[in-house]
Design a protein around this motif. Structure first.
Motif, PDB file in Angstrom:
ATOM      1  N   ALA A   1      17.287  -0.841 -26.681  1.00 11.57           N
ATOM      2  CA  ALA A   1      16.906  -1.953 -25.808  1.00 11.57           C
ATOM      3  C   ALA A   1      17.561  -3.253 -26.251  1.00 11.57           C
ATOM      4  O   ALA A   1      18.005  -4.064 -25.441  1.00 11.57           O
ATOM      5  CB  ALA A   1      15.378  -2.114 -25.804  1.00 11.57           C
ATOM      6  N   GLU A   2      17.627  -3.446 -27.585  1.00 10.09           N
ATOM      7  CA  GLU A   2      18.228  -4.668 -28.109  1.00 10.09           C
ATOM      8  C   GLU A   2      19.711  -4.714 -27.768  1.00 10.09           C
ATOM      9  O   GLU A   2      20.262  -5.754 -27.396  1.00 10.09           O
ATOM     10  CB  GLU A   2      18.005  -4.733 -29.625  1.00 10.09           C
ATOM     11  CG  GLU A   2      18.154  -6.130 -30.187  1.00 10.09           C
ATOM     12  CD  GLU A   2      17.625  -6.203 -31.602  1.00 10.09           C
ATOM     13  OE1 GLU A   2      18.203  -5.520 -32.474  1.00 10.09           O
ATOM     14  OE2 GLU A   2      16.642  -6.917 -31.834  1.00 10.09           O
ATOM     15  N   ALA A   3      20.358  -3.564 -27.881  1.00  5.43           N
ATOM     16  CA  ALA A   3      21.781  -3.511 -27.571  1.00  5.43           C
ATOM     17  C   ALA A   3      22.025  -3.790 -26.089  1.00  5.43           C
ATOM     18  O   ALA A   3      22.934  -4.529 -25.714  1.00  5.43           O
ATOM     19  CB  ALA A   3      22.347  -2.148 -27.948  1.00  5.43           C
TER      20      ALA A   3
ATOM     21  N   SER B   1      20.058  -5.475 -24.117  1.00  2.00           N
ATOM     22  CA  SER B   1      19.757  -6.868 -23.850  1.00  2.00           C
ATOM     23  C   SER B   1      20.876  -7.775 -24.324  1.00  2.00           C
ATOM     24  O   SER B   1      21.218  -8.764 -23.693  1.00  2.00           O
ATOM     25  CB  SER B   1      18.434  -7.258 -24.530  1.00  2.00           C
ATOM     26  OG  SER B   1      18.116  -8.592 -24.275  1.00  2.00           O
ATOM     27  N   ALA B   2      21.453  -7.426 -25.475  1.00  7.03           N
ATOM     28  CA  ALA B   2      22.547  -8.227 -26.009  1.00  7.03           C
ATOM     29  C   ALA B   2      23.746  -8.212 -25.063  1.00  7.03           C
ATOM     30  O   ALA B   2      24.439  -9.210 -24.888  1.00  7.03           O
ATOM     31  CB  ALA B   2      22.955  -7.695 -27.385  1.00  7.03           C
ATOM     32  N   ARG B   3      23.968  -7.072 -24.409  1.00  2.00           N
ATOM     33  CA  ARG B   3      25.072  -6.992 -23.453  1.00  2.00           C
ATOM     34  C   ARG B   3      24.786  -7.814 -22.203  1.00  2.00           C
ATOM     35  O   ARG B   3      25.684  -8.346 -21.566  1.00  2.00           O
ATOM     36  CB  ARG B   3      25.325  -5.532 -23.054  1.00  2.00           C
ATOM     37  CG  ARG B   3      25.922  -4.690 -24.174  1.00  2.00           C
ATOM     38  CD  ARG B   3      26.414  -3.361 -23.618  1.00  2.00           C
ATOM     39  NE  ARG B   3      25.335  -2.565 -23.053  1.00  2.00           N
ATOM     40  CZ  ARG B   3      24.607  -1.694 -23.741  1.00  2.00           C
ATOM     41  NH1 ARG B   3      24.842  -1.529 -25.042  1.00  2.00           N
ATOM     42  NH2 ARG B   3      23.664  -0.989 -23.155  1.00  2.00           N
ATOM     43  N   ALA B   4      23.493  -7.890 -21.881  1.00  2.00           N
ATOM     44  CA  ALA B   4      23.121  -8.590 -20.652  1.00  2.00           C
ATOM     45  C   ALA B   4      23.049 -10.099 -20.831  1.00  2.00           C
ATOM     46  O   ALA B   4      23.193 -10.849 -19.876  1.00  2.00           O
ATOM     47  CB  ALA B   4      21.758  -8.082 -20.136  1.00  2.00           C
ATOM     48  N   VAL B   5      22.798 -10.578 -22.080  1.00  2.42           N
ATOM     49  CA  VAL B   5      22.634 -12.015 -22.319  1.00  2.42           C
ATOM     50  C   VAL B   5      23.930 -12.596 -22.836  1.00  2.42           C
ATOM     51  O   VAL B   5      24.461 -12.123 -23.837  1.00  2.42           O
ATOM     52  CB  VAL B   5      21.506 -12.262 -23.354  1.00  2.42           C
ATOM     53  CG1 VAL B   5      21.371 -13.757 -23.607  1.00  2.42           C
ATOM     54  CG2 VAL B   5      20.204 -11.680 -22.841  1.00  2.42           C
TER      55      VAL B   5
ATOM     56  N   GLY C   1      23.766 -17.949 -24.643  1.00  4.09           N
ATOM     57  CA  GLY C   1      22.327 -17.970 -24.405  1.00  4.09           C
ATOM     58  C   GLY C   1      21.541 -17.465 -25.583  1.00  4.09           C
ATOM     59  O   GLY C   1      20.323 -17.444 -25.552  1.00  4.09           O
ATOM     60  N   ARG C   2      22.183 -17.032 -26.672  1.00  6.88           N
ATOM     61  CA  ARG C   2      21.450 -16.474 -27.803  1.00  6.88           C
ATOM     62  C   ARG C   2      20.918 -17.577 -28.698  1.00  6.88           C
ATOM     63  O   ARG C   2      21.526 -18.633 -28.853  1.00  6.88           O
ATOM     64  CB  ARG C   2      22.359 -15.547 -28.606  1.00  6.88           C
ATOM     65  CG  ARG C   2      22.846 -14.357 -27.793  1.00  6.88           C
ATOM     66  CD  ARG C   2      23.685 -13.439 -28.631  1.00  6.88           C
ATOM     67  NE  ARG C   2      24.214 -12.358 -27.804  1.00  6.88           N
ATOM     68  CZ  ARG C   2      25.032 -11.432 -28.267  1.00  6.88           C
ATOM     69  NH1 ARG C   2      25.440 -11.450 -29.515  1.00  6.88           N
ATOM     70  NH2 ARG C   2      25.459 -10.483 -27.456  1.00  6.88           N
TER      71      ARG C   2
ATOM     72  N   GLY D   1      12.036 -12.388 -26.314  1.00  9.25           N
ATOM     73  CA  GLY D   1      11.953 -11.896 -24.950  1.00  9.25           C
ATOM     74  C   GLY D   1      13.002 -10.862 -24.609  1.00  9.25           C
ATOM     75  O   GLY D   1      12.812 -10.069 -23.686  1.00  9.25           O
ATOM     76  N   ARG D   2      14.098 -10.843 -25.360  1.00  4.32           N
ATOM     77  CA  ARG D   2      15.139  -9.846 -25.098  1.00  4.32           C
ATOM     78  C   ARG D   2      14.625  -8.430 -25.302  1.00  4.32           C
ATOM     79  O   ARG D   2      15.190  -7.471 -24.780  1.00  4.32           O
ATOM     80  CB  ARG D   2      16.321 -10.104 -26.024  1.00  4.32           C
ATOM     81  CG  ARG D   2      17.096 -11.373 -25.696  1.00  4.32           C
ATOM     82  CD  ARG D   2      18.008 -11.786 -26.841  1.00  4.32           C
ATOM     83  NE  ARG D   2      18.890 -10.703 -27.230  1.00  4.32           N
ATOM     84  CZ  ARG D   2      19.601 -10.679 -28.357  1.00  4.32           C
ATOM     85  NH1 ARG D   2      19.510 -11.677 -29.211  1.00  4.32           N
ATOM     86  NH2 ARG D   2      20.398  -9.657 -28.631  1.00  4.32           N
ATOM     87  N   LEU D   3      13.532  -8.292 -26.064  1.00  2.00           N
ATOM     88  CA  LEU D   3      12.989  -6.956 -26.334  1.00  2.00           C
ATOM     89  C   LEU D   3      11.895  -6.543 -25.349  1.00  2.00           C
ATOM     90  O   LEU D   3      11.284  -5.480 -25.504  1.00  2.00           O
ATOM     91  CB  LEU D   3      12.421  -6.911 -27.762  1.00  2.00           C
ATOM     92  CG  LEU D   3      13.443  -7.134 -28.885  1.00  2.00           C
ATOM     93  CD1 LEU D   3      12.738  -7.113 -30.231  1.00  2.00           C
ATOM     94  CD2 LEU D   3      14.531  -6.072 -28.838  1.00  2.00           C
ATOM     95  N   ILE D   4      11.642  -7.384 -24.363  1.00  5.34           N
ATOM     96  CA  ILE D   4      10.576  -7.082 -23.395  1.00  5.34           C
ATOM     97  C   ILE D   4      10.726  -5.690 -22.783  1.00  5.34           C
ATOM     98  O   ILE D   4       9.731  -4.960 -22.645  1.00  5.34           O
ATOM     99  CB  ILE D   4      10.528  -8.176 -22.305  1.00  5.34           C
ATOM    100  CG1 ILE D   4       9.925  -9.457 -22.884  1.00  5.34           C
ATOM    101  CG2 ILE D   4       9.723  -7.712 -21.090  1.00  5.34           C
ATOM    102  CD1 ILE D   4      10.002 -10.658 -21.955  1.00  5.34           C
TER     103      ILE D   4
END
Length: 546
Positions: A115-117, A119-123, A127-128, A144-147
């Motif tokens: 999920a973190e990976a 999310s990292a691709r999506a953000v 924005g980090r 919130g990236r881990l939601i």
């Protein structure tokens, strides 16, 4: 192992996902140790989707697990919720399938990494968070990236952090908007179904903050809310109800099943904490069943499990205020399983509790009406009619509407409707009279008005027009009786009321082309009350006499 059915790839992926959702890391690690120590024995599948086994721990424990719905299964050990014994059984099951057990032991961590990976691709990099303050907006955004990988409990922990800066705010609609904005702005891009469910829980969390618990009343809500707080609660509940009706439904995504079951658990506890006079969560609990859960069900397993949980609650609740929502929820479960007799017994008990809300009965009529199950609807309308007696503050509009639909689809039920409504008098007086008129039962309508002492002055002229057109002769005793009753009051106001009715009676005789009959009656009436000078004066003022 021949007694264990094969687990396909989709089932295996679901199992890994469920293990990550329901078990924490420590429980998974301990379960893995038990698995490696061969403490699991007697692994069988008594029925499709059900796995059972024994696990040797402090003593021998019995475990039963429903694949695809781990919250339904359980273990007879003292731990409430998913335990190491259940984890060990699932790992033994996976091993019997030739699946990599180690993946289940690390399910929590591996799911978070994925999920973190994602999310990292999506953000975007810009924005980090970069060294943001602990608990600040940057830190919340990073969290919130881990939601997408969090469970419902973790969502609510995050919500609490989001709204902590608003702790001292007045609970009003502005607070609700600001709290909701704080929770929604930290979410990453998500699938529509997940975003929908996350938004629902954000609103449920805000609702909970608007309903503070009453001090000294375990689980009870405060007896009243301020005007602006109540306004915020009303707006938020309407918004939540719209969430259940909006598209896309999270229930359409199999990956959301666990979160929906956790939503059920959350609403169950909130419903059971309500007192009879404050019903904030009941509608939401039943909406969740009707809109999201029942349409996706293929058997009664979840009903049975919910009923078991509710019955366990019954053993620990003695106060009537907390028992009432519990009784109604148990009745709903029996109703959903077509156990109408048991459901009605529980509803009768609930109706005897203080603060019973007859509005709750609508949730039993509505599904039957929607399904077109007319005979069962007639039965429920008949049996629950008695539960409405004594609750005079309740509107019978919904009850009447469902009777109308039932009679339209099953005309043979009409005599039963009249009998039930008559038995419910005087509570049913309004809808009883309305239906008599609608069905052209003029004589019965008039008999009811005369027996209840109603006055023609209580009705607008247009309300009596159907009788004037179809059965004018039935109105004559209605007017005559009322005139004599007003005269018997022997005061000026009574005489004035009597004259007004006599003038309307005169028009009615004219419509019947029976003016002579009225003249004869008026002459006899005037002579009989000749000594009542005030009445004679009012008759002259009304130009009925000279």
């Amino acid at each position: 192992m021949p007694s264990i059915p094969a687990l396909d790839d989709a089932g295996w992926a679901k199992l890994v996902q469920d293990m990550a959702y329901y078990f924490d890391d420590l429980t998974l690690k301990r379960g893995f140790q038990y698995y490696k120590q061969r403490r699991v024995s007697g692994l069988t599948a008594p029925s499709p989707g059900l796995v059972s086994a024994f696990v040797d721990g402090t003593k021998r424990y019995s475990v039963e697990i429903v694949l695809g719905a781990l919250s339904i299964g359980g273990c007879n050990c003292p731990v409430a919720g998913p335990c190491k014994h259940m984890a060990a059984v699932l790992m033994d099951f996976a091993g019997a399938q030739g699946r990599p057990v180690q993946l289940l032991a690390n399910a929590k961590a591996s799911t978070r990494v994925r999920a973190e990976a994602a999310s990292a691709r999506a953000v975007p990099e810009t924005g980090r968070a970069a060294g943001g303050r602990p608990g600040g907006q940057d830190a919340l955004k990073e969290r919130g990236r881990l939601i997408p990988a969090m469970n419902v409990a973790e969502w609510h922990e995050l919500f609490a952090r989001c709204v902590s800066p608003l702790a001292g705010s007045i609970r009003n609609p502005q607070y609700a908007d600001e709290a909701l904005t704080a929770m929604l702005r930290i979410k990453p891009p998500m699938a529509p179904e997940l975003e929908h469910l996350y938004g629902l829980h954000a609103r449920l969390f805000v609702l909970e903050t608007l309903l503070p618990r009453a001090a000294g009343k375990a689980g009870g809500f405060t007896p009243s809310l301020g005007y602006y707080t109540h306004l915020a609660v009303t707006e938020l509940r309407d918004d939540i109800e719209r969430c259940f009706h909006a598209e896309p439904s999270p229930a359409s995504d199999p990956g959301q099943r666990n979160r929906i079951l956790d939503t059920l658990g959350l609403l169950r506890q909130a419903l059971l904490a309500e007192s009879g006079g404050h019903v904030f969560y009941s509608d939401l609990y039943y909406l969740l069943w009707r809109m999201w859960i029942i349409p996706e069900m293929y058997d009664q397993a979840l009903f049975k499990e919910e009923l078991r949980l509710l019955e366990e609650e019954s053993d620990s609740r003695t106060a009537s205020s907390s028992r009432q929502p519990l009784l109604i929820a148990r009745a709903w479960m029996h109703f959903c399983m077509s156990g109408d007799d048991k459901a009605l017994v529980l509803l009768r008990e609930a109706s005897e509790q203080p603060g019973f809300y007859p509005e709750r009965l609508d949730m039993f009529w509505e599904p039957l009406a929607e399904a077109g199950d007319v005979e069962r609807l007639v039965s429920w309308l008949t049996e629950t009619g008695g539960l409405l007696r004594g609750h005079y503050r309740h509107s019978l509009d919904s009850y009447a509407r469902h009777w109308e639909q039932a009679v339209r689809l099953l005309p043979d039920a009409e005599p039963l409707m009249w009998r039930v409504l008559a038995d419910m008098l005087p509570l049913s007086g309004g809808i009883y009279a309305e239906k008599l008129l609608a069905h052209g039962r003029w004589r019965q309508w008039m008999d009811y008005q005369l027996s209840s002492g109603r006055d023609p002055a209580d009705f607008r002229v247009r309300e009596l027009q159907p009788l004037e057109k179809n059965a004018p002769e039935l109105l004559l005793p209605f007017y005559h009786q009322a005139v004599e009753r007003h005269v018997a009051e022997k005061n000026r106001s009574g005489y004035k009321a009597a004259v007004k009715l006599l003038k309307r009676l005169n028009k009615l005789y004219k419509k019947m082309k029976a003016e002579e009959r009225f003249e004869h009656f008026l002459g006899a009436f005037t002579a009989r009350h000749s000594r009542l000078r005030a009445l004679q004066e009012e008759l002259r003022k009304g130009k009925l006499t000279t």
